[in-house]
Scaffold this active site. Structure first.
Site, PDB file in Angstrom:
ATOM      1  N   HIS A  29      37.919   2.819 107.654  1.00  0.00           N
ATOM      2  CA  HIS A  29      37.737   3.037 109.057  1.00  0.00           C
ATOM      3  C   HIS A  29      36.963   1.885 109.766  1.00  0.00           C
ATOM      4  CE1 HIS A  29      39.364   7.095 108.818  1.00  0.00           C
ATOM      5  NE2 HIS A  29      38.367   7.376 107.997  1.00  0.00           N
ATOM      6  N   HIS A  65      43.084  11.102 110.329  1.00  0.00           N
ATOM      7  CA  HIS A  65      43.878  10.550 109.324  1.00  0.00           C
ATOM      8  C   HIS A  65      45.223  10.857 109.491  1.00  0.00           C
ATOM      9  CE1 HIS A  65      39.821  11.634 107.976  1.00  0.00           C
ATOM     10  NE2 HIS A  65      39.649  10.317 107.429  1.00  0.00           N
TER      11      HIS A  65
END
Length: 332
Positions: free
Chosen positions: A58, A220
């Site tokens: 991320h 996600h």
């Protein structure tokens, strides 16, 4: 879709990216055992300290916000996976300089499992730690059931607010109360137009049609229930702003923070076009933006889309947001 990324052995993704990150920012951070990214000024910290955790993949979150005025130690898991609790306990023990530790956890199943086990072990050891959970995704649960809300980009401004309160010398209980007040008054809504691939396996996290977008997609690739025909920038901005304003019950005359967080494959050109509409639309509603950020804070590999974050602000919170900080990806 074939994955094209500049990587080596997929098994070594996380250690290699952390090694490169630490070398790139060695004046601010160092890489410790158990995949800990540590604030180089931590040994001198005569204050409440801050520990957080999360999976890799991320970037720049979460380790990009380790440094003066924000996070003291981030504990990094595998790609999109939480680290284990023992590493988090060890990080909390290392971080504590006698004033206690604020432990910030994003609301995802793996992170919460690790967070809860970490707190149990800390209690057994008698460590002085308070946990704050960021859970601000309005798409997957109503505010009345906020414990089911996913944690998105809201963790980053929470680090900043908490870090500034700690730097002022406030007690752990005071820092936690300030962070929780901010967290209770924030909301995020994400939109995606293309899915990301998992960098270790090449699997597609979400598959969207050529003319589709999904409002409410999770970090996600989790579904958000808002799949619809692709809209233009202005229409998308209005849909998302209306959702956030409604969720927070923002009234005319109030002050807010607004963040547009690109999730990996959305250009700054697009984000600025959207932000332009946000400014004019909020002016029509007499809602003042007093704090902002437009760019990439927390990405999902090459996902096309962005997260729109809004928080109710007051003079105290604004002071903390504007306070000095020196981290790899946020400096004030």
């Amino acid at each position: 879709m074939r994955m094209k990324k500049f990587i080596n052995d997929p098994e070594n993704l996380t250690p290699e990216l952390l090694e490169g990150f630490a070398e790139a920012h060695k004046e601010l951070v160092e890489l410790g055992d158990q995949r800990m990214v540590i604030n180089r000024k931590l040994p001198d910290a005569d204050r409440v300290t801050i520990v957080t955790q999360g999976g890799s993949g991320h970037e720049p979150a979460i380790s990009g916000f380790v440094g003066e005025g924000m996070v003291d130690i981030s504990v990094v898991g595998d790609v999109f996976a939480a680290p284990g609790p023992q590493a988090c306990v060890d990080a909390i023990r290392m971080a504590d300089k006698g004033k206690g530790v604020l432990y910030i956890v994003l609301n995802h199943a793996g992170d919460m499992l690790t967070g809860n086990l970490t707190m149990k072990r800390c209690a057994k050891e008698g460590l002085h730690v308070v946990k704050v959970v960021t859970q601000e995704d309005i798409a997957n649960a109503p505010r009345s059931n906020a414990d089911d809300r996913r944690g998105l980009v809201g963790c980053i401004p929470t680090y900043k607010i908490a870090g500034a309160a700690a730097a002022e010398g406030k007690s752990l209980e005071e820092v936690a109360k300030i962070a929780q007040r901010f967290a209770d008054n924030m909301a995020t809504l994400a939109v995606a137009v293309t899915g990301a691939t998992h960098p270790a396996t090449g699997s597609l996290l979400a598959d969207l049609g050529e003319d589709e977008m999904e409002i409410g997609m999770g970090q996600h690739g989790e579904g958000g229930g808002g799949r619809q025909p692709l809209k233009c920038a202005d229409e998308t901005a209005k849909i998302m702003l209306d959702g956030l304003i409604s969720d927070l019950d923002i009234k005319s005359g109030e002050k807010i923070m607004l963040i547009l967080n690109g999730t990996g494959a959305t250009t700054l050109m697009e984000l600025f076009i959207i932000y332009r509409k946000c400014v004019s639309y909020l002016k029509e509603k007499n809602i003042e933006i007093v704090a902002n950020y437009v760019g990439e804070l927390l990405t999902v590999q090459e996902q096309g889309g962005f997260q729109m974050f809004m928080a109710r602000m007051d003079d105290e919170l604004l002071r903390y947001w504007n306070a000095p900080c020196n981290t790899p990806y946020l400096k004030k």
